[in-house]
Design an enzyme around this catalytic site. Sequence first.
Site, mmCIF file in Angstrom:
data_model
loop_
_atom_site.group_PDB
_atom_site.id
_atom_site.type_symbol
_atom_site.label_atom_id
_atom_site.label_comp_id
_atom_site.label_asym_id
_atom_site.label_seq_id
_atom_site.Cartn_x
_atom_site.Cartn_y
_atom_site.Cartn_z
ATOM 1 N N CYS A 132 15.300 11.118 36.713
ATOM 2 C CA CYS A 132 16.272 10.718 37.731
ATOM 3 C C CYS A 132 17.489 11.634 37.697
ATOM 4 C CB CYS A 132 16.681 9.263 37.493
ATOM 5 S SG CYS A 132 17.954 8.680 38.621
ATOM 6 N N CYS A 135 20.858 9.847 38.361
ATOM 7 C CA CYS A 135 21.365 9.093 37.205
ATOM 8 C C CYS A 135 21.929 10.034 36.132
ATOM 9 C CB CYS A 135 20.259 8.278 36.529
ATOM 10 S SG CYS A 135 19.110 7.462 37.607
ATOM 11 N N ASP A 136 21.222 11.109 35.853
ATOM 12 C CA ASP A 136 21.517 11.895 34.644
ATOM 13 C C ASP A 136 22.069 13.291 34.897
ATOM 14 O OD1 ASP A 136 20.501 9.736 33.245
ATOM 15 O OD2 ASP A 136 18.466 10.548 33.167
#
Length: 436
Positions: A132, A135-136
């Site tokens: 992701c 997200c990261d």
Amino acid sequence: MAEYDLIIIGGGPAGLTAGLYAARANMSAVLFAPGLGGELLNTDLIEDWPGEESITGFELAQKMQAHAEKFGLKIELKGVQQVWSEKDRKVVELEDGTRHSAYAVIVAVGGEPVKLGVPGEQELHGKGVSYCAVCDGAFFKGEDLAIVGGGDSAFQEGLFLTRFASKLYVVHRRKEFRAQKILQDRLLAMDKVEAVTPAVVKRIGGDGAVKWIEVEREGKTEQVPVGGVFIFVGFKPLGKGLFRKEHIEHDPNGYLITDQYMRASIPGVYAVGDTRAQLAKQITTAVGDATTALIHAERYIEDLKHAERALPAAPRERMPAVAERLEPIRVMAGQTIIREGGEPDAFFIVTRGKVGVYQREGGEERELDRLGPGEFFGEIGLLAGTPRHATVRAIEPSELLRLDQETFQRLVSASSATREQLESVARERLATGARR
Ligand code: NAP
């Protein structure tokens, strides 16, 4: 078989949110999941959850669980094997073989990213291996990164990563990409982006954190130094797999198709979060889906119970489709709901308040009846195909459920018992009217 009003399947943000709302509404509900947290547990730090500038996925999962439990949500840490419809209920069979039933089910089982299945991938997950970018990605500012995959997800997430990466390798097993042309043009035109094709990732390595990937390109093995590798070789939604005995609508990729209330194609089944066909796989959207689904499911369950009480002879397996078509209506005191002589276009069930039934005779209006919660009206014209024989007006502020003519006719033609129940009420009402 344990009976509930609602069963929530899945313990990620979507399931826990549906559970929180169900508990706060004091519903008879249970949440089944093999574990709690879902994809949150695959995310190191979360920085896009409003109100928390930075929180670990683990911590957010714990907070969501504690919050739902504080309001009394019943959680059972058990996996679900399958779901099917039985009369007006959904039966949920757990992996331990036990069965539980409810009027409605919220499917919040998410899905899982398809894994490459190469050495180092699992060991370095969360330490440079990610599924992701949104997200990261921000944790890899200034680093050389790689994305693996040639589809829309790889290119879209790759575009996001270019905000942070000093260099971005696009590693794909074929020379051609399947991503939309516009995404390809945008990503591959950037100086910092380099396509590594046709290349197959063989290993991911590093000492406690990703330092390199090993790829095989045209018979040669090379090591590409990167600080992070983002893998987008497909996502497998898990909701569809629960329905083995009956068809549930899904898109070609297996995501469940819903309407704006999160209703899936089986009445009484809702799909929320990553297992649903939608634009974004985000915690915020999953939580929003769950809120919508829960509020609608609560109404659906109540409507179904009202309809079953009003029409006890109706076959139970028909009632979920009927309940889905019921439209709640609020009327003020004095408001006319149906008018004598009008076209019969709907059937009504009173759920709150009181309505009066009136007929005109020689310029005078006389009251024939008063109806309260659990009683219905509108059947005479619909059954006989004649204009409304009376006017119905609210005596006090009232709430009704309106059933359209088509669904009403479908129900009475499928069930002679329902027709007989309605005809007997209609006959009695006509006789009472004639006597007065
Ligand atoms: P996808 O379209 O199935 O693409 C997966 C990619 O991974 C393909 O390029 C595939 O290679 C590659 N791949 C699969 N297995 C692999 C393996 N074992 N090793 C190496 N590479 C492998 O998946 P997706 O990109 O996640 O998209 C899923 C669906 O969502 C698609 O329909 C897509 O259009 C849609 N989507 C749309 C948008 C949008 O902006 N509209 C954004 C994201 C996703 P091959 O090409 O060789 O098969």
